[in-house]
Design a protein around this motif. Structure first.
Motif, PDB file in Angstrom:
ATOM      1  N   TYR A 242       0.853  -1.185   0.000  1.00 40.35           N
ATOM      2  CA  TYR A 242       0.000   0.000   0.000  1.00 40.35           C
ATOM      3  C   TYR A 242       0.892   1.239   0.000  1.00 40.35           C
ATOM      4  CZ  TYR A 242      -3.414  -3.481   1.477  1.00 40.35           C
ATOM      5  OH  TYR A 242      -4.212  -4.595   1.550  1.00 40.35           O
ATOM      6  N   THR A 243       0.544   2.211  -0.836  1.00 42.09           N
ATOM      7  CA  THR A 243       1.362   3.424  -0.975  1.00 42.09           C
ATOM      8  C   THR A 243       0.645   4.634  -0.390  1.00 42.09           C
ATOM      9  OG1 THR A 243       0.438   3.874  -3.177  1.00 42.09           O
ATOM     10  CG2 THR A 243       2.463   2.549  -3.075  1.00 42.09           C
ATOM     11  N   PHE A 244       1.440   5.699  -0.143  1.00 43.62           N
ATOM     12  CA  PHE A 244       0.910   6.957   0.383  1.00 43.62           C
ATOM     13  C   PHE A 244       1.324   8.084  -0.560  1.00 43.62           C
ATOM     14  CE2 PHE A 244       1.766   4.142   3.997  1.00 43.62           C
ATOM     15  CZ  PHE A 244       0.492   4.055   4.550  1.00 43.62           C
ATOM     16  N   LYS A 245       0.518   8.277  -1.584  1.00 43.65           N
ATOM     17  CA  LYS A 245       0.852   9.277  -2.611  1.00 43.65           C
ATOM     18  C   LYS A 245       0.808  10.694  -2.062  1.00 43.65           C
ATOM     19  CE  LYS A 245      -2.288   7.667  -5.465  1.00 43.65           C
ATOM     20  NZ  LYS A 245      -2.653   6.351  -4.863  1.00 43.65           N
ATOM     21  N   ASP A 246      -0.025  10.924  -1.044  1.00 48.57           N
ATOM     22  CA  ASP A 246      -0.094  12.273  -0.480  1.00 48.57           C
ATOM     23  C   ASP A 246       1.231  12.667   0.161  1.00 48.57           C
ATOM     24  OD1 ASP A 246      -0.534  10.225   1.365  1.00 48.57           O
ATOM     25  OD2 ASP A 246      -1.583  11.555   2.762  1.00 48.57           O
ATOM     26  N   ARG A 247       1.921  11.705   0.743  1.00 45.68           N
ATOM     27  CA  ARG A 247       3.203  12.003   1.387  1.00 45.68           C
ATOM     28  C   ARG A 247       4.279  12.319   0.346  1.00 45.68           C
ATOM     29  NH1 ARG A 247       3.059   6.972   5.776  1.00 45.68           N
ATOM     30  NH2 ARG A 247       1.111   7.620   6.806  1.00 45.68           N
ATOM     31  N   ILE A 248       4.218  11.632  -0.787  1.00 44.34           N
ATOM     32  CA  ILE A 248       5.221  11.896  -1.836  1.00 44.34           C
ATOM     33  C   ILE A 248       5.035  13.311  -2.366  1.00 44.34           C
ATOM     34  CG2 ILE A 248       4.163  11.235  -4.056  1.00 44.34           C
ATOM     35  CD1 ILE A 248       7.418   9.774  -3.101  1.00 44.34           C
ATOM     36  N   SER A 249       3.781  13.751  -2.469  1.00 51.23           N
ATOM     37  CA  SER A 249       3.515  15.105  -2.970  1.00 51.23           C
ATOM     38  C   SER A 249       4.021  16.162  -1.994  1.00 51.23           C
ATOM     39  CB  SER A 249       2.011  15.285  -3.206  1.00 51.23           C
ATOM     40  OG  SER A 249       1.549  14.382  -4.190  1.00 51.23           O
ATOM     41  N   LEU A 250       3.833  15.909  -0.700  1.00 48.88           N
ATOM     42  CA  LEU A 250       4.259  16.881   0.307  1.00 48.88           C
ATOM     43  C   LEU A 250       5.782  16.989   0.393  1.00 48.88           C
ATOM     44  CD1 LEU A 250       1.699  16.098   3.166  1.00 48.88           C
ATOM     45  CD2 LEU A 250       1.820  18.187   1.800  1.00 48.88           C
ATOM     46  N   ARG A 251       6.472  15.870   0.232  1.00 48.91           N
ATOM     47  CA  ARG A 251       7.925  15.862   0.436  1.00 48.91           C
ATOM     48  C   ARG A 251       8.725  16.148  -0.820  1.00 48.91           C
ATOM     49  NH1 ARG A 251       8.881  10.286   3.741  1.00 48.91           N
ATOM     50  NH2 ARG A 251       6.889  10.372   4.814  1.00 48.91           N
TER      51      ARG A 251
ATOM     52  N   GLU B  30       7.436  16.864  -4.297  1.00 46.82           N
ATOM     53  CA  GLU B  30       6.765  17.322  -5.522  1.00 46.82           C
ATOM     54  C   GLU B  30       7.709  18.090  -6.449  1.00 46.82           C
ATOM     55  OE1 GLU B  30       3.824  17.306  -8.217  1.00 46.82           O
ATOM     56  OE2 GLU B  30       3.674  16.356  -6.242  1.00 46.82           O
ATOM     57  N   LYS B  31       8.601  18.871  -5.877  1.00 46.53           N
ATOM     58  CA  LYS B  31       9.528  19.657  -6.704  1.00 46.53           C
ATOM     59  C   LYS B  31      10.741  18.850  -7.156  1.00 46.53           C
ATOM     60  CE  LYS B  31       8.357  24.073  -4.476  1.00 46.53           C
ATOM     61  NZ  LYS B  31       8.892  25.227  -3.711  1.00 46.53           N
ATOM     62  N   PHE B  32      10.874  17.636  -6.620  1.00 45.77           N
ATOM     63  CA  PHE B  32      12.081  16.855  -6.909  1.00 45.77           C
ATOM     64  C   PHE B  32      11.758  15.497  -7.531  1.00 45.77           C
ATOM     65  CE2 PHE B  32      12.604  19.427  -3.065  1.00 45.77           C
ATOM     66  CZ  PHE B  32      13.630  20.275  -3.460  1.00 45.77           C
ATOM     67  N   LEU B  33      10.570  15.374  -8.107  1.00 44.20           N
ATOM     68  CA  LEU B  33      10.176  14.096  -8.706  1.00 44.20           C
ATOM     69  C   LEU B  33      11.136  13.736  -9.839  1.00 44.20           C
ATOM     70  CD1 LEU B  33       6.298  14.563  -8.861  1.00 44.20           C
ATOM     71  CD2 LEU B  33       7.593  13.166  -7.239  1.00 44.20           C
ATOM     72  N   PRO B  34      11.541  12.464  -9.927  1.00 49.17           N
ATOM     73  CA  PRO B  34      12.477  12.062 -10.985  1.00 49.17           C
ATOM     74  C   PRO B  34      11.797  11.974 -12.345  1.00 49.17           C
ATOM     75  CG  PRO B  34      11.786  10.151  -9.726  1.00 49.17           C
ATOM     76  CD  PRO B  34      11.195  11.351  -9.028  1.00 49.17           C
ATOM     77  N   SER B  35      12.583  12.102 -13.382  1.00 51.24           N
ATOM     78  CA  SER B  35      12.059  11.950 -14.742  1.00 51.24           C
ATOM     79  C   SER B  35      11.764  10.478 -15.025  1.00 51.24           C
ATOM     80  CB  SER B  35      13.073  12.476 -15.763  1.00 51.24           C
ATOM     81  OG  SER B  35      13.276  13.858 -15.597  1.00 51.24           O
TER      82      SER B  35
ATOM     83  N   PRO C 108       4.437  16.907 -16.873  1.00 50.38           N
ATOM     84  CA  PRO C 108       4.689  16.465 -18.250  1.00 50.38           C
ATOM     85  C   PRO C 108       6.121  16.693 -18.713  1.00 50.38           C
ATOM     86  CG  PRO C 108       3.313  18.437 -18.217  1.00 50.38           C
ATOM     87  CD  PRO C 108       3.408  17.948 -16.818  1.00 50.38           C
ATOM     88  N   GLU C 109       6.769  17.721 -18.174  1.00 53.83           N
ATOM     89  CA  GLU C 109       8.145  17.982 -18.579  1.00 53.83           C
ATOM     90  C   GLU C 109       9.098  16.895 -18.076  1.00 53.83           C
ATOM     91  OE1 GLU C 109       7.419  20.266 -14.721  1.00 53.83           O
ATOM     92  OE2 GLU C 109       6.330  19.818 -16.583  1.00 53.83           O
ATOM     93  N   LYS C 110       8.592  16.029 -17.170  1.00 51.17           N
ATOM     94  CA  LYS C 110       9.422  14.945 -16.643  1.00 51.17           C
ATOM     95  C   LYS C 110       9.019  13.586 -17.215  1.00 51.17           C
ATOM     96  CE  LYS C 110      10.758  17.310 -12.422  1.00 51.17           C
ATOM     97  NZ  LYS C 110      10.938  17.230 -10.954  1.00 51.17           N
TER      98      LYS C 110
ATOM     99  N   SER D 270      -4.123   6.738 -13.969  1.00 48.48           N
ATOM    100  CA  SER D 270      -3.234   7.874 -14.216  1.00 48.48           C
ATOM    101  C   SER D 270      -2.286   8.142 -13.049  1.00 48.48           C
ATOM    102  CB  SER D 270      -4.056   9.133 -14.502  1.00 48.48           C
ATOM    103  OG  SER D 270      -4.837   9.487 -13.377  1.00 48.48           O
ATOM    104  N   GLU D 271      -2.533   7.518 -11.893  1.00 45.30           N
ATOM    105  CA  GLU D 271      -1.689   7.756 -10.724  1.00 45.30           C
ATOM    106  C   GLU D 271      -0.660   6.647 -10.506  1.00 45.30           C
ATOM    107  OE1 GLU D 271      -4.362   8.412  -7.444  1.00 45.30           O
ATOM    108  OE2 GLU D 271      -4.547  10.535  -7.949  1.00 45.30           O
ATOM    109  N   SER D 272      -0.547   5.732 -11.446  1.00 46.78           N
ATOM    110  CA  SER D 272       0.377   4.607 -11.281  1.00 46.78           C
ATOM    111  C   SER D 272       1.809   5.068 -11.067  1.00 46.78           C
ATOM    112  CB  SER D 272       0.309   3.689 -12.509  1.00 46.78           C
ATOM    113  OG  SER D 272      -0.933   3.045 -12.592  1.00 46.78           O
ATOM    114  N   VAL D 273       2.216   6.119 -11.795  1.00 48.48           N
ATOM    115  CA  VAL D 273       3.594   6.598 -11.661  1.00 48.48           C
ATOM    116  C   VAL D 273       3.848   7.074 -10.240  1.00 48.48           C
ATOM    117  CG1 VAL D 273       5.254   8.312 -12.434  1.00 48.48           C
ATOM    118  CG2 VAL D 273       3.791   7.191 -14.091  1.00 48.48           C
ATOM    119  N   ARG D 274       2.917   7.813  -9.676  1.00 47.60           N
ATOM    120  CA  ARG D 274       3.097   8.308  -8.305  1.00 47.60           C
ATOM    121  C   ARG D 274       3.115   7.152  -7.305  1.00 47.60           C
ATOM    122  NH1 ARG D 274       2.729  13.779  -7.485  1.00 47.60           N
ATOM    123  NH2 ARG D 274       2.164  14.995  -9.331  1.00 47.60           N
ATOM    124  N   ASP D 275       2.316   6.124  -7.553  1.00 50.02           N
ATOM    125  CA  ASP D 275       2.364   4.937  -6.695  1.00 50.02           C
ATOM    126  C   ASP D 275       3.764   4.335  -6.700  1.00 50.02           C
ATOM    127  OD1 ASP D 275      -0.237   4.568  -5.567  1.00 50.02           O
ATOM    128  OD2 ASP D 275      -0.986   3.992  -7.535  1.00 50.02           O
TER     129      ASP D 275
END
Length: 723
Positions: free
Chosen positions: A82-91, A93-98, A130-132, A305-310
């Motif tokens: 089980y994943t926590f996508k909300d936590r990835i966004s908070l921590r 979001e500006k550093f998501l890998p390509s 999208p740029e990533k 559409s949220e698979s990548v964030r998972d």
């Protein structure tokens, strides 16, 4: 905020139902022990008829028990993620890998361009910056029609991507969305903008019009193309994500979109899908070089559409993320019939076996719907130094212009680039096996990386399942052949994985790698008891004998649990029966030919080949599939075997019943009850074959040549057994 920084990005939990499964396993084990005790204590004497048939049956039951042990071992410790996508966004979001996304296609007639670009557009529309995102299509068919479809997709994406984000539509494959949406959102004109109709029209013509030809410089590449097996590298960057003008209708940036048809020459082996993936690895490293790579088959569009964030939650987790090499999604299909006539859903594998494999050390790589770290595909071994500080990881900026990139990258996809290198050996996907995915995943795990199986409630990808019996059997033949080839080679998990992966994972791999070997015991059980019934040789205890209880107990408990499990995972009663039929058919044909081809290959009489499963069928075939009418319609050695064994069991069943009726005074019924029931069950399960042989008149019926061969073969087998 501080508390959030210390929380994990994913959790693992033991799956439900383990106690019930353990109780079932204990009951079956006890029953099997009693069956073995009976077999060993009742072996016929040397002068008795049927001694060798008895011993052969005992050996078959030993194999079934061994394989049941493997299956049980795989399932003992299933885990769910089980994943926590909300936590990835908070921590982060500006550093998501390509993310670099690879889509592979090989033949525009089997894999239509319209289907390909639906997959492409669905992954372009991920809920991710999208740029990533960079999407690469490998076209091993070198088709100008596929390139044209990609060009149309690049244009339509300017409308489709903002539409998806504005209305949060799911799924984001245009064809799937417009087909399933009760009332499409937004402007009604959106559906009219969908270019699939125009693409399909052009595809049917089989050529590009002069008007279209002048729309893009890329079409000129086909001027020098001799054939799909003999052409230069074609590389076109259709959308350059770095270009400030590459925006959608709302001014938002678009993902990079690249078309690649690697060089093909008759004198060079192109290594099928593995070769295509390796070419994409090299080309993408120069254009976008995303640290995470997703690969999908061209028929498996993104359904979530949220698979990548998972997935990013697994890779970026502070405690465990640096150990994760790849994340595998299940293969699921959208075109299944209500009762899944060809047992294509893989529900039990997806819901029971793969979570169990995850609990035993990590799932195998199954070729599509898988996210990898780039470095592991390039041969890197795991170490604690692999831990990445994602906030300091900068995506490399490429300064070359599009035209320069296109020219400099072409050499990376040439036929000669891999000569005298480690590509296909220590780097990239491995060559020389029909299931390059499994062997590549095993090699990654042997280098110390952990794999993750992720099966969210909303499926990540939906594909196209086989719609004819032959397609399904050929697909499983390729899988079983490749898996057994791994088992019988130096890449066996017991050889390559020795002291590198846990023994429990080595054993778990064997559940798949030994599919083909199941054919021998199954064929023996299908043929020999029936022929012995015809000859009057008993191979099971009398119905009045207490030794019949272990057989009845094991059969009832095993099948009852199988039915309950199948229904629990979303199947139907009829679907379970279809699954039992296909389980038998695959073992008698797909696995048999897969096993035979491996033996011939070891003897030097055949070579490995890659067969693409067709994704399109004729309208009448599709109609019969929807009606769940089994499709034959063509001559095949697989159909000859199925029909011969079905008829053989019919003749033996009739002969056995005649013996019971004629010799009623000497209680023949008691001696042969289990054999008659087994033979009758085989007759009943083969009803679709009898219909195809004698009752149906449509184009999907069994060919006359197969019918005649099968009748003669079955009669001959019965005659030989009697005399």
């Amino acid at each position: 905020m501080g508390d959030n920084n210390g929380l994990p990005l994913f959790v693992s939990k033991s799956a439900k139902g383990r106690i019930l499964f353990q109780l079932y396993a204990i009951l079956i084990f006890v029953g099997v022990c009693f069956i073995f005790l009976y077999r060993l204590s009742h072996i016929p004497r040397r002068e008795e008829a049927g001694r060798w048939a008895w011993i052969g049956l005992f050996l078959s039951e030993l194999w079934f028990s061994f394989y049941w042990f493997l299956t049980t071992f795989v399932r003992l410790n299933p885990i769910d993620r089980y994943t926590f996508k909300d936590r990835i966004s908070l921590r982060y979001e500006k550093f998501l890998p390509s993310i670099d996304i690879f889509v592979c296609t090989a033949d525009p007639t089997i894999e239509p361009p319209a289907m390909v670009i639906n997959t492409v557009l669905s992954v372009m529309a991920y809920d991710y910056p999208p740029e990533k995102l960079s999407v690469y299509l490998s076209d091993d068919g070198g088709s100008v029609l596929t390139f044209y479809a990609m060009l149309e997709a690049s244009r339509f994406s300017k409308i489709w991507l903002p539409f998806c984000k504005k209305f949060k539509v799911e799924p984001r494959s245009p064809e799937a969305y417009f087909r399933t949406a009760v009332e499409p959102l937004g402007e009604p004109a959106m559906a009219k903008e969908w270019t699939s109709v125009k693409i399909e029209t052009t595809t049917k013509l089989g050529r590009i019009s002069e008007e279209i030809y002048h729309e893009h410089k890329g079409f000129k590449e086909w001027t020098w193309l001799a054939s799909k097996r003999d052409h230069q590298t074609i590389l076109q960057i259709l959308i350059d994500g770095r270009d400030p003008n590459a925006v959608d209708i709302e001014g938002q940036p678009l993902p990079t979109l690249v078309y690649l048809a690697r060089e093909k020459r008759p004198q060079y082996h192109h290594n099928f899908k593995a070769g295509a993936m390796n070419a994409l690895l090299r080309v993408s490293s120069k254009i976008s070089n995303g640290p995470i790579i997703l690969n999908v088959d061209c028929d498996m569009y993104s359904n979530n559409s949220e698979s990548v964030r998972d997935v990013i939650c697994f890779f970026m987790d502070e405690e465990e993320g640096h150990k994760v090499g790849f994340v595998q999604f299940p293969q699921t299909f959208e075109n299944l019939t209500k009762n899944d006539v060809y047992s294509s859903s893989l529900n039990v594998i997806n819901e029971a076996e793969l979570p169990g494999l995850d609990g035993n050390g990590g799932p195998c790589y199954i070729g599509s719907g898988c996210f990898h770290r780039r470095e592991i595909l390039c041969g890197q071994k795991y170490s604690k130094k692999c831990k990445v500080d994602w906030k300091r990881l900068n995506n490399r900026e490429v300064e070359e212009s599009v035209s320069v990139l296109e020219e400099t990258c072409k050499v990376l996809a040439s036929c000669t680039y891999e000569e005298n290198t480690q590509w296909g050996k220590e780097m990239g996907l491995k060559y020389g096996c029909p299931v390059e995915d499994v062997i590549t995943g095993l090699a990654i795990q042997c280098r110390g990386w952990r794999s993750i199986y992720f099966n969210p409630e909303r499926k990540g990808f939906l594909g196209v399942a086989p719609t004819t019996l032959l397609q399904s059997l050929v697909q499983h033949k390729r899988w079983s052949e490749g898996d057994f080839q791994i088992f019988a080679s130096r890449y066996s998990p017991f050889v390559m994985g020795y002291k590198k992966i846990p023994l429990k994972l080595q054993l778990s791999y064997c559940y798949f790698l030994l599919w083909a070997a199941n054919c021998l015991a199954t064929l023996y059980y299908v043929v020999v008891p029936s022929l012995c019934l015809l000859r009057g040789i008993s191979l099971f205890p009398e119905i009045s004998n207490s030794w019949v209880l272990p057989f009845a107990f094991v059969i009832f408990v095993h099948r009852a649990y199988s039915l309950g499990e199948f229904v629990f995972f979303g199947g139907t009663l009829q679907g379970w029966w279809n699954d039992q039929r296909m389980w038998l058919y695959k073992r008698m044909t797909s696995y048999f030919f897969g096993f035979l081809d491996n033996i011939l290959r070891l003897l030097g009489f055949s070579k490995s080949a890659f067969v693409i499963t067709a994704k399109v069928t004729d309208d009448d075939v599709s109609q019969r599939y929807k009606q769940e009418i089994m499709e034959f319609g063509t001559s095949s050695p697989m159909f000859t075997i199925l029909a011969t064994l079905a008829l053989l069991n019919t003749f033996c069943f009739i002969g056995g019943m005649v013996r019971v009726i004629v010799d009623v005074e000497i209680l023949v019924w008691e001696r042969f009850t289990l054999q008659i029931l087994l033979c009758g069950l085989l007759v009943f399960i083969n009803l679709p074959v009898y219909q195809g042989l004698f009752l149906r008149k449509d184009n999907g019926s069994m060919p006359t040549s197969v019918t005649c061969q099968s009748i003669m073969s079955a009669i001959l087998a019965c005659a030989i057994s009697l005399y």
